[in-house]
Design a protein around this motif. Structure first.
Motif, PDB file in Angstrom:
ATOM      1  N   ASP A 151       0.816  -1.217   0.000  1.00 44.60           N
ATOM      2  CA  ASP A 151       0.000   0.000   0.000  1.00 44.60           C
ATOM      3  C   ASP A 151       0.848   1.264   0.000  1.00 44.60           C
ATOM      4  N   ASP A 152       2.066   1.188   0.580  1.00 48.40           N
ATOM      5  CA  ASP A 152       2.920   2.370   0.632  1.00 48.40           C
ATOM      6  C   ASP A 152       3.778   2.526  -0.618  1.00 48.40           C
ATOM      7  N   GLY A 153       3.552   1.669  -1.630  1.00 50.29           N
ATOM      8  CA  GLY A 153       4.294   1.780  -2.876  1.00 50.29           C
ATOM      9  C   GLY A 153       5.555   0.946  -2.933  1.00 50.29           C
TER      10      GLY A 153
END
Length: 650
Positions: A369-371
C-alpha cells in the motif's frame, strides 16, 4: 540476391534488426534465486533487484564489473599521461630557437652581435617570461625567427583546441587570414552570448552566426542553448585541466597565452568567452581537477579532452552505481558507455535491462500500500520450487538418519485397545495388559504374564495433517548465519504441502521475544532485529491454537531453534525475559508442551549449534513429550525438517 551459376542464392550475416533471436534466454530461475537469497538475508525486494543488476549473473556481466572497468580506464588515463605537453614543446622550441640564434651571432664579429648575445643571456629564467621578451627581440637568424613563430602558432592552436574540437588539425596550414577569421568568430560569439545573457538575442541572430561560422562547430548545434552546453562543457574541462597543474605551470601558461599567434587579443577573447560561459552554466564543474602522473605528455587540447573524458567517465560511473534516488538503467548513456568500453558493454547493459523488464513482466513483484515492492506469490512459489528441489536432491543422496530420539508408531491412537494378534506392531497398552494379568491370577492362574494378557493400542492412519512450523527468530539466528537456511526450510515445507499435500494445514510461527503467526511472504521478508529472547512457550501456545482449529487432522509440531527458552508470556500479557533461563520460563514452556502432548501431537525439535546445555535441555523436552531431537548442520536443516514431516505423516 540474383541467382548466379555455381553460387548459393543466399547470403548470411549478423542479425541487426532488434534482439538476437538466437541469444540464450533470460535465466529467470537463477535471477529469482539470487533475489530470494538477498530478500531472505534482509534486503528489500527493490534492494535485491538493484543488487542483481550490480552483480549480474554467471552468464551476464553486472554493473559493478562495468563500473570497475570504467574506473580502471580512468586510472590508466591519469597514470599514463601528464599535462605539461605544451610547456614541454614550447621549452624544446625555445631552446632550439636560442641555439639557432646564438649560432648565427657567434659568426658575426660585431659589437651589435655581442650586445644581442647579452640580451639572450639575460632572458628571464621562466619559459613564459623568456617567450614574452623574445616577442620583442629582433632575430638575426631566419631559422630562429621561424622556430619562434612555431611557438606562437603552437600556443594559438593549443588554446583554440581547448575550446573547439578539432581546431588544431584544422589550423595545421593556417594563414594570417585564417587566424583573423577566428578572431572575428570569437568576437561574434562573445557578442551573441552577451545578448543571450541579457535576454536580447533572437533565433535569427543564432542562425546568422551559424551561417557565418558554422564550420567551427562540427557538432551542428540546433539552437543557442545547445551551443552554450557544448562550449561550456569544454570550457569547464579546460579550467579543470588548469586546476590540475602546479601553480608554476599555470603561471607560465598564463604568460605564454599572451603570445598566441603573436597577438594578446586571442587570449583576451578566450578569457571573455570562459567568463560568460561560467556565468551561463554555473552547474558545470569549474573547480574540479585530476591528478596525472604518467610519462606521456599531453598538450592543452589533449589535456582538456582528457579532463573532459574523466568527467564523462565519472558520470558513467555514477550512472552505473545507480546509488542516487530514482536511479534507473535508462539513465545510463549507452553511447558514452560504448565509446568508453566498446560495443559489448552496451549489450551488457541492454541485457540487464531485458532481465529487469522480464522479471517485472513475469509478475515477480507486487506493490504494498505504501508503494514499496514485495515478492509476489508467484515469486514465492518459484523460490519454494528451488528450495524443495535442493532438498529433494539432498534426500535422494542421503545415506542415513540423524535423529537422536524417536517415539510413537505408525498411525494415531483411537483411544481404544484390543487383544494382541500375531503380526501386530502397535504399542502395548500397559494398563490394560497388567489388569488382564491381575484378573487372570485372581482366577487361580499363577503365571505372572501371558501372551493372552497383552492388549495393543488401536491406531488409525489419518489422511490429513495439521502442521505448525515454529522457527526461532532471535538475534543469534542472524548472527550465526542460520537466518537464510531457516527461511529456505520454511519455503521448502510450504511448497511441499501446497503442491503435494494440499489437504494439510500449515501454520508458520516465528518466536523471538514474542511469537507470531505469519504468512510465508512475511517470513521471507522478515529482517533480523537485535531483540533478545527465545519465547518457545508462546510459540507452542500458538501452535496449540492452530492444532485445535483442525481437530480431525494428525497434529504435527516442528520446532527450529538455537537457544534455550529465555522468555515467556505473563498472565497480564507482558513478555518476561531472563538469561540464564528463569525457572518460571521453563515451567511455562513445559505447561504448553504438556498441552500439546495431551493432544497426541508428534513433536520434533531441530537444534542448531553445538551448545551442550541446549542439547541436554532439548533431550529432556523430547523425553517428556515422546518426541524427537534432530541436530542437523545448516546445509541439512531443510532436508531434515521435510524428511521428518514426511515420516510422521506416513
Amino acid at each position: 540476391m540474383a541467382d548466379v551459376p555455381g553460387r548459393s542464392a543466399y547470403e548470411y550475416s549478423g542479425y541487426v534488426d532488434g534482439p538476437d533471436p538466437l541469444a540464450p534466454p533470460v535465466d529467470l530461475r537463477a535471477a529469482m534465486d539470487r533475489i530470494g537469497k538477498d530478500v531472505m538475508e534482509g534486503s528489500s525486494p527493490r534492494q535485491a533487484l538493484r543488487e542483481l543488476m550490480r552483480q549480474g549473473l554467471p552468464d551476464r556481466r553486472g554493473l559493478d564489473d562495468l563500473a570497475r572497468r570504467i574506473w580502471q580506464k580512468r586510472r590508466d588515463l591519469q597514470r599514463d599521461n601528464r599535462l605539461d605537453g605544451t610547456l614541454q614543446a614550447v621549452r624544446e622550441l625555445l631552446a632550439k630557437a636560442l641555439d639557432q640564434e646564438r649560432e648565427v651571432l657567434g659568426r658575426q664579429q660585431t659589437d651589435d652581435a655581442r650586445f644581442k648575445e647579452m640580451e639572450l643571456d639575460t632572458l628571464p629564467g621562466d619559459t613564459g617570461g623568456a617567450v614574452r621578451e623574445l616577442g620583442k627581440y629582433d632575430f638575426q637568424s631566419s631559422d630562429a625567427r621561424e622556430t619562434f613563430q612555431q611557438i606562437q602558432d603552437l600556443l594559438g592552436k593549443e588554446m583554440l583546441d581547448q575550446r573547439f574540437a578539432g581546431m588544431k588539425q584544422a589550423l595545421q596550414q593556417a594563414t594570417p587570414e585564417d587566424t583573423e577569421n577566428i578572431r572575428k568568430m570569437l568576437d561574434d560569439l562573445n557578442s551573441l552570448l552577451a545578448a543571450h545573457s541579457e535576454g536580447n538575442d533572437t533565433p535569427q541572430q543564432f542562425d546568422e552566426f551559424m551561417n557565418r561560422h558554422g564550420e567551427y562547430f562540427p557538432e551542428n548545434p540546433r539552437n543557442i542553448e545547445e551551443l552554450i552546453d557544448l562550449l561550456a562543457a569544454r570550457s569547464a574541462a579546460a579550467q579543470r585541466m588548469m586546476n590540475s597543474m602546479t601553480a608554476q605551470q599555470r603561471a607560465e601558461l598564463a604568460e605564454l597565452a599572451q603570445q598566441a599567434f603573436g597577438d594578446p587579443r586571442l587570449a583576451q577573447a578566450l578569457s571573455q568567452l570562459d567568463s560568460q560561459l561560467q556565468g551561463l552554466r554555473p552547474s558545470e564543474d569549474w573547480s574540479g581537477s585530476g591528478r596525472f602522473s604518467g610519462d606521456s605528455p599531453m598538450g592543452l587540447g589533449e589535456g582538456t579532452r582528457a579532463l573532459e573524458q574523466l568527467g564523462q567517465l565519472d558520470a558513467l560511473a555514477e550512472q552505473l552505481a545507480q546509488s542516487y534516488p530514482g536511479a534507473q538503467l535508462d539513465d545510463i548513456d549507452l553511447d558514452a558507455l560504448e565509446e568508453a568500453l566498446g560495443e559489448q558493454a552496451r549489450m551488457d547493459v541492454k541485457e540487464l535491462a531485458d532481465l529487469e523488464r522480464e522479471l517485472r513482466e513475469q509478475g515477480i513483484f507486487d506493490r504494498n500500500d505504501d508503494g514499496s515492492l514485495r515478492l509476489s506469490p508467484k515469486a514465492l512459489r518459484r523460490l519454494g520450487e528451488s528450495a524443495l528441489k535442493d532438498i529433494a536432491d539432498r534426500l535422494s543422496a542421503r545415506r542415513g538418519e540423524r535423529e537422536t530420539r524417536r517415539s510413537g508408531a505408525a498411525g494415531e491412537p483411537t483411544g481404544s485397545t484390543r487383544p494382541w494378534a500375531f503380526g501386530d506392531t502397535q504399542a502395548w497398552s500397559v494398563p490394560r495388559t497388567l489388569l488382564n494379568a491381575q484378573l487372570r491370577r485372581a482366577g487361580g492362574d499363577q503365571r505372572r504374564l501371558d501372551v493372552s494378557d497383552v492388549e495393543v493400542i488401536e491406531t488409525e492412519q489419518r489422511t490429513r495433517a495439521v502442521v505448525a512450523l515454529c522457527v526461532d527468530t532471535s538475534w543469534s539466528m542472524v548472527q550465526d548465519g542460520r537466518w537464510v537456511p531457516m527461511k529456505r526450510t520454511a519455503l521448502a515445507l510450504h511448497q511441499l504441502i501446497s503442491t503435494r499435500f494440499r489437504g494439510d494445514a500449515l501454520q508458520l510461527i516465528t518466536f523471538g521475544r514474542r511469537a507470531d503467526k505469519v504468512e510465508l511472504g512475511e517470513l521471507i521478508g522478515l529482517e533480523g532485529a537485535y531483540v533478545q529472547g527465545t519465547n518457545l512457550q508462546h510459540a507452542l501456545m500458538l501452535a496449540g491454537e492452530h492444532l485445535r482449529s483442525q481437530p480431525d487432522a494428525m497434529p504435527v509440531v516442528l520446532v527450529v531453534t538455537d537457544g534455550e527458552p529465555t522468555a515467556h508470556l505473563e498472565p497480564d500479557g507482558d513478555f518476561a525475559f531472563s538469561y540464564p533461563p528463569d525457572p518460571r520460563t521453563v515451567r511455562a514452556t513445559l505447561v504448553e508442551l504438556d498441552r500439546l502432548t495431551g493432544r497426541r501431537a508428534a513433536i520434533s525439535f531441530f537444534v542448531l549449534g553445538d551448545d551442550p546445555r541446549l542439547a541436554e535441555f532439548m533431550d529432556s523436552l523430547a523425553r517428556r513429550c515422546g518426541g524427537r531431537v534432530v541436530a542437523p548442520d545448516l546445509d541439512g536443516l531443510g532436508a531434515e525438517v521435510v524428511a521428518d514431516y514426511l515420516r510422521t505423516r506416513r
